[in-house]
Design a protein around this motif. Structure first.
Motif, short mmCIF file in Angstrom:
data_model
loop_
_atom_site.label_atom_id
_atom_site.label_comp_id
_atom_site.label_asym_id
_atom_site.label_seq_id
_atom_site.Cartn_x
_atom_site.Cartn_y
_atom_site.Cartn_z
N TYR A 169 35.75 35.76 31.88
CA TYR A 169 35.76 36.54 33.13
C TYR A 169 34.39 36.53 33.81
CZ TYR A 169 35.96 40.77 36.09
OH TYR A 169 35.87 41.66 37.14
N TRP A 217 34.39 31.62 41.11
CA TRP A 217 34.22 32.47 42.30
C TRP A 217 33.09 31.92 43.19
CZ3 TRP A 217 36.85 36.74 44.15
CH2 TRP A 217 36.21 37.47 45.15
N ASP A 265 45.54 33.91 40.73
CA ASP A 265 44.10 33.77 40.91
C ASP A 265 43.35 32.78 40.02
OD1 ASP A 265 42.60 34.75 42.99
OD2 ASP A 265 42.82 36.82 42.38
N TYR A 266 42.04 32.71 40.34
CA TYR A 266 41.11 31.75 39.72
C TYR A 266 40.83 32.05 38.25
CZ TYR A 266 38.04 35.68 40.62
OH TYR A 266 37.50 36.95 40.63
N HIS A 267 41.15 33.24 37.80
CA HIS A 267 40.96 33.53 36.37
C HIS A 267 41.91 32.69 35.53
CE1 HIS A 267 40.48 37.32 38.74
NE2 HIS A 267 39.33 37.38 38.10
N HIS A 289 44.13 34.35 45.56
CA HIS A 289 43.69 35.42 46.48
C HIS A 289 42.30 35.13 47.05
CE1 HIS A 289 46.94 38.30 45.34
NE2 HIS A 289 46.96 37.52 44.27
N THR A 290 41.74 34.01 46.67
CA THR A 290 40.41 33.61 47.14
C THR A 290 40.55 32.49 48.16
OG1 THR A 290 40.25 31.93 45.44
CG2 THR A 290 39.36 34.11 44.89
N ARG A 329 33.70 46.32 48.44
CA ARG A 329 33.09 46.27 47.12
C ARG A 329 31.72 45.66 47.34
NH1 ARG A 329 35.12 42.39 43.99
NH2 ARG A 329 36.35 41.39 45.60
O1 F6P Z 1 39.84 38.40 45.90
C1 F6P Z 1 40.29 37.95 44.68
C2 F6P Z 1 40.41 39.08 43.70
O2 F6P Z 1 40.95 38.67 42.46
C3 F6P Z 1 41.24 40.22 44.25
O3 F6P Z 1 42.59 40.01 44.01
C4 F6P Z 1 40.65 41.41 43.60
O4 F6P Z 1 40.56 42.47 44.49
C5 F6P Z 1 39.27 40.97 43.19
O5 F6P Z 1 39.14 39.63 43.43
C6 F6P Z 1 39.08 41.19 41.71
O6 F6P Z 1 37.93 41.82 41.44
P1 F6P Z 1 37.61 42.30 39.98
O7 F6P Z 1 36.67 41.27 39.43
O8 F6P Z 1 36.99 43.61 40.15
O9 F6P Z 1 38.89 42.37 39.21
#
Ligand code: F6P
Length: 467
Positions: A89, A98, A149-151, A173-174, A279
């Motif tokens: 992460y 990211w 997502d990218y994770h 989502h990115t 954020r």
């Molecule tokens: O923008 C991509 C994203 O995964 C969103 O879906 C989410 O709001 C944020 O980034 C995740 O942030 P965090 O690292 O706090 O989970």
């Protein structure tokens, strides 16, 4: 013969789940439910749809909940070892992928892909494998799984091998990086990411621009996207929820508090407000936003005492030093502006760093101008939420690098996020727009912002996958 399949008909997988746990002083566990597009999206299919959300334990409280067998119906939390999760992460997802997609590197010195990177990458693979195995175990025959997502870029490919019967989707989502920037990644890793995602039947992106960037990467590196379909679903604001929530008593209370902090100008009228809510995220460009505001006060003295920049910058990813440094820089620049221009009755920047959703909604309601100036952003839901909630209409100053620009650009004052002088001019223009035009623009923005509410956003993807 006993079936080896699970029972879930619809599965979503994401790093952060809809619930988190804290251990109280007496050792008891407290659950906290989160919000967001995916939570309301998934609720659209109803409680009987056989849905399961697979997510990762993120904190000690979460891990304790998994160990004690405490959980919510419809959620499976994976107890990935804390060190593996931290590498995947913090080390890979947030410090590499990211950065690539948001183009955040200061390239003369970074990134450096060394042995430590390879070690962390092995953790990213292990963490992705844990998700793929859990999904494979829980899915009913022919079920739909949508990975987020990218994770989790490697999950679709891994899951496809384990369960070829499933219909697999992935949603980003990115933004997606342009080819030349994506190729900063080591060649084998870049290829692994693309092939991992192409294990899906269908990939979703927030805008056409990000979808096209992904396709261009596939064309350049792996001979194209093959049979994988690519679609665009521009997640919109949840108007019903926002309008209801923003009129609850705690929001009214916060409005009164904010009005007192903002105060009245020398003419006795309430001061104008430039609001931002983010954020504290590197891509959000909060520091340049403050610099632009300082430029406005320097170049346009007529605004001194008559405007307040209300900036909410909530903590994010504080395990990473670069985020902690950025947070400190936001605070430093805000203090500098207040020291330079503030007067006994006027605080030019009202900065809050403690997350408070009710206060965010209060700021949305009273904003004259909303400043959304990210250097790059998948969508930016704040840009969509403010016009929906605004009491009397609000002018949106919007970066052309936010995904929301595709849908909202026409009715916003558009900025190049790197251009501080240009952003200062845009703030002046936005503050100068009259009440009637502001209300008109805001109405059009709200309608574009709510074109695809979270429920429909999710159902659209489900239907596409079920074909
Ligand atoms: O923008 C991509 C994203 O995964 C969103 O879906 C989410 O709001 C944020 O980034 C995740 O942030 P965090 O690292 O706090 O989970």
């Amino acid at each position: 013969m006993a079936s080896t399949f699970g029972a879930a008909q619809v599965l979503v997988a994401s790093n952060r789940g809809p619930v988190s746990y804290e251990v109280g002083e007496d050792g008891s566990l407290h659950a906290k439910r989160g919000g967001g597009g995916l939570v309301s999206g998934l609720s659209a299919i109803g409680p009987d749809a056989g849905a399961l959300w697979v997510c990762s334990a993120l904190s000690d409280g979460d891990r304790e909940a998994v160990r004690r067998g405490v959980g919510e119906e419809g959620v499976r939390m994976l107890d990935v070892p804390a060190d593996v999760h931290a590498d995947a992460y913090n080390g890979i997802a947030n410090s590499v992928l990211w950065f690539v997609h948001h183009m955040l590197y200061q390239t003369p010195l970074e990134p450096v892909f060394d042995a430590e990177f390879r070690r962390q990458w092995a953790s990213y693979e292990a963490y992705n494998r844990a998700f793929a195995e859990a999904l494979a175990e829980e899915a009913a025959e022919g079920a739909v799984a949508i990975v987020q997502d990218y994770h989790l870029t490697l999950v679709p490919g891994m899951l496809r091998e384990l369960r070829p019967d499933l219909r697999i989707g992935h949603f980003s989502h990115t933004p997606w990086a342009p080819v030349d920037y994506f190729r900063i990644l080591p060649d084998d890793i870049a290829e692994q990411v693309l092939r991992g995602m192409l294990g899906a039947d269908r990939l979703g992106f927030l805008t056409r621009r990000w979808a096209d960037a992904f396709t261009a990467c596939c064309d350049a590196l792996v001979g194209g996207p093959g049979d994988t379909r690519i679609g665009v679903h521009g997640l919109g604001a949840d108007a019903d929820f926002l309008r209801r929530r923003s009129h609850e008593a705690d929001v009214d209370e916060r409005m009164a508090g904010l009005r007192a902090e903002i105060g009245a100008g020398p003419d006795g009228n309430a001061r104008r407000t430039i609001v931002r809510v983010d954020r504290t995220e590197l891509s959000k460009n909060i520091v340049r936003g403050l610099l632009a505001y300082r430029r406005l006060l320097a170049d346009r003295p007529e605004w001194r005492e008559r405007v307040v920049h209300v900036a909410f910058a909530y903590p994010s990813r504080q395990d990473l030093a670069v985020y902690r440094d950025y947070t400190a820089e936001v605070q430093r620049v805000a203090e500098e502006i207040n020291a330079e221009y503030g007067t006994p009755g006027w605080t030019p920047v009202v900065l809050h760093v403690k997350d408070d959703f009710a206060r965010s909604l209060a700021a949305y309601r009273l904003a004259d101008v909303a400043l959304v100036n990210p250097v790059r952003d998948g969508m930016n839901l704040v840009a969509k939420e403010v016009p929906v909630v605004s009491d009397e209409g609000c002018v949106l100053v919007l970066s052309r690098e936010a995904g929301a620009y595709e849908e909202l650009g026409e009715d916003a004052v558009v900025v190049n996020p790197y251009d501080v002088v240009g952003t200062a001019a845009a703030l002046h223009e936005a503050l100068s727009i009259g009440a009637a035009e502001r209300a008109e623009r805001s109405k059009r923005l709200a309608s574009a912002a709510t074109a695809l509410p979270p429920g429909r956003w999710f159902l659209e993807q489900l239907e596409e996958l079920r074909g």
